[in-house]
Design a protein around this motif. Structure first.
Motif, PDB file in Angstrom:
ATOM      1  N   GLU A  32       0.851  -1.197   0.000  1.00  0.00           N
ATOM      2  CA  GLU A  32       0.000   0.000   0.000  1.00  0.00           C
ATOM      3  C   GLU A  32       0.881   1.239   0.000  1.00  0.00           C
ATOM      4  OE1 GLU A  32      -3.473  -2.235   2.617  1.00  0.00           O
ATOM      5  OE2 GLU A  32      -2.403  -0.529   3.480  1.00  0.00           O
ATOM      6  N   PRO A  33       0.479   2.276  -0.747  1.00  0.00           N
ATOM      7  CA  PRO A  33       1.348   3.448  -0.904  1.00  0.00           C
ATOM      8  C   PRO A  33       1.759   4.137   0.399  1.00  0.00           C
ATOM      9  CG  PRO A  33      -0.621   3.642  -2.272  1.00  0.00           C
ATOM     10  CD  PRO A  33      -0.755   2.380  -1.485  1.00  0.00           C
ATOM     11  N   GLY A  34       0.890   4.221   1.377  1.00  0.00           N
ATOM     12  CA  GLY A  34       1.213   4.962   2.598  1.00  0.00           C
ATOM     13  C   GLY A  34       1.775   4.133   3.726  1.00  0.00           C
ATOM     14  N   CYS A  35       1.885   2.813   3.535  1.00  0.00           N
ATOM     15  CA  CYS A  35       2.383   1.928   4.594  1.00  0.00           C
ATOM     16  C   CYS A  35       3.901   1.839   4.521  1.00  0.00           C
ATOM     17  CB  CYS A  35       1.765   0.539   4.463  1.00  0.00           C
ATOM     18  SG  CYS A  35       2.275  -0.602   5.770  1.00  0.00           S
ATOM     19  N   ARG A  57       2.457   7.004   6.570  1.00  0.00           N
ATOM     20  CA  ARG A  57       2.826   8.410   6.369  1.00  0.00           C
ATOM     21  C   ARG A  57       1.859   9.329   7.107  1.00  0.00           C
ATOM     22  NH1 ARG A  57       6.655   7.668   2.642  1.00  0.00           N
ATOM     23  NH2 ARG A  57       6.270   6.564   0.730  1.00  0.00           N
ATOM     24  N   THR A  58       0.554   9.023   7.001  1.00  0.00           N
ATOM     25  CA  THR A  58      -0.483   9.861   7.622  1.00  0.00           C
ATOM     26  C   THR A  58      -1.595   8.971   8.173  1.00  0.00           C
ATOM     27  OG1 THR A  58      -1.832  10.024   5.627  1.00  0.00           O
ATOM     28  CG2 THR A  58      -0.067  11.678   5.889  1.00  0.00           C
ATOM     29  N   ARG A  59      -2.439   9.573   8.982  1.00  0.00           N
ATOM     30  CA  ARG A  59      -3.615   8.848   9.479  1.00  0.00           C
ATOM     31  C   ARG A  59      -4.536   8.465   8.316  1.00  0.00           C
ATOM     32  NH1 ARG A  59      -6.140   9.117  14.989  1.00  0.00           N
ATOM     33  NH2 ARG A  59      -7.728   7.500  14.813  1.00  0.00           N
ATOM     34  N   PHE A  90      -2.649   4.351  19.193  1.00  0.00           N
ATOM     35  CA  PHE A  90      -2.184   5.239  18.135  1.00  0.00           C
ATOM     36  C   PHE A  90      -1.134   6.201  18.680  1.00  0.00           C
ATOM     37  CE2 PHE A  90      -6.613   4.064  17.436  1.00  0.00           C
ATOM     38  CZ  PHE A  90      -6.465   3.327  16.280  1.00  0.00           C
ATOM     39  N   TYR A  91      -0.087   6.408  17.889  1.00  0.00           N
ATOM     40  CA  TYR A  91       1.039   7.241  18.297  1.00  0.00           C
ATOM     41  C   TYR A  91       1.486   8.100  17.121  1.00  0.00           C
ATOM     42  CZ  TYR A  91       1.470   3.811  22.074  1.00  0.00           C
ATOM     43  OH  TYR A  91       1.213   2.994  23.150  1.00  0.00           O
ATOM     44  N   GLU A  92       2.317   9.083  17.448  1.00  0.00           N
ATOM     45  CA  GLU A  92       3.061   9.789  16.415  1.00  0.00           C
ATOM     46  C   GLU A  92       4.530   9.536  16.698  1.00  0.00           C
ATOM     47  OE1 GLU A  92       2.044  13.903  16.614  1.00  0.00           O
ATOM     48  OE2 GLU A  92       3.040  14.208  18.527  1.00  0.00           O
ATOM     49  N   LEU A  93       5.299   9.415  15.654  1.00  0.00           N
ATOM     50  CA  LEU A  93       6.725   9.131  15.787  1.00  0.00           C
ATOM     51  C   LEU A  93       7.450  10.365  16.269  1.00  0.00           C
ATOM     52  CD1 LEU A  93       8.819   6.876  15.258  1.00  0.00           C
ATOM     53  CD2 LEU A  93       9.172   7.913  13.023  1.00  0.00           C
ATOM     54  N   VAL A  94       8.288  10.216  17.265  1.00  0.00           N
ATOM     55  CA  VAL A  94       9.142  11.308  17.735  1.00  0.00           C
ATOM     56  C   VAL A  94      10.438  11.229  16.936  1.00  0.00           C
ATOM     57  CG1 VAL A  94      10.358  12.309  19.692  1.00  0.00           C
ATOM     58  CG2 VAL A  94       8.111  11.250  20.026  1.00  0.00           C
ATOM     59  N   GLU A  95      10.648  12.211  16.098  1.00  0.00           N
ATOM     60  CA  GLU A  95      11.828  12.237  15.235  1.00  0.00           C
ATOM     61  C   GLU A  95      13.013  12.831  15.981  1.00  0.00           C
ATOM     62  OE1 GLU A  95      11.800  11.069  12.163  1.00  0.00           O
ATOM     63  OE2 GLU A  95       9.683  11.032  11.602  1.00  0.00           O
ATOM     64  N   PRO A  96      14.246  12.478  15.594  1.00  0.00           N
ATOM     65  CA  PRO A  96      15.419  13.053  16.250  1.00  0.00           C
ATOM     66  C   PRO A  96      15.459  14.580  16.032  1.00  0.00           C
ATOM     67  CG  PRO A  96      16.049  11.392  14.613  1.00  0.00           C
ATOM     68  CD  PRO A  96      14.568  11.536  14.550  1.00  0.00           C
TER      69      PRO A  96
END
Length: 98
Positions: A32-35, A57-59, A90-96
Motif C-alpha cells: 500500500e502506498p502509505g504503509c 505516512r499519515t492517518r 495510536f502514536y506519532e513518531l518522535v523524530e530526532p
C-alpha cells in the motif's frame, strides 16, 4: 508519521490460523502506498498473543489501509471473530532533533 500498535489475543485454538492470515497480510499491507512498516510479532511466552506494529505516512493512509478489501476480508472478516481481545493504540513518531 502515524503509528499503530495493536495487541491481539487469540481465542483458544485459533492462534496458528490467525498467524497464517497475519503473515499473508504483511506483503499486502507493505504494498500500500502509505504503509512504511508492518511488523507482526508473536509472543514466545504465550502463543495466543500478537503485537502488530505499523507505520503510515499519515492517518489517512491508515484509514485507507483499514478500508482496503484485504483488511476487510482478512482482518475484519476472519481474524477479529477469532480474537478474545483487540486493543489498538495510536502514536506519532518522535523524530530526532535536528
Amino acid at each position: 508519521m502515524f503509528v499503530v500498535v495493536a495487541h491481539y489475543y487469540a481465542k483458544e485454538g485459533k492462534d496458528d490460523e490467525i498467524a497464517e492470515i497475519l503473515q499473508r497480510m504483511i506483503p499486502i499491507s507493505l504494498a500500500e502506498p502509505g504503509c512504511l512498516v508492518y511488523y507482526v510479532n508473536r509472543s514466545l511466552d504465550d502463543r495466543r498473543k500478537f503485537l502488530l506494529y505499523e507505520q503510515y505516512r499519515t492517518r489517512d493512509d491508515y484509514e485507507a489501509h483499514k478500508a482496503s478489501a484485504a483488511f476487510q476480508e482478512n482482518i475484519v472478516g476472519k481474524v477479529i471473530p477469532m480474537l478474545e481481545s483487540r486493543v489498538p493504540e495510536f502514536y506519532e513518531l518522535v523524530e530526532p532533533a535536528e
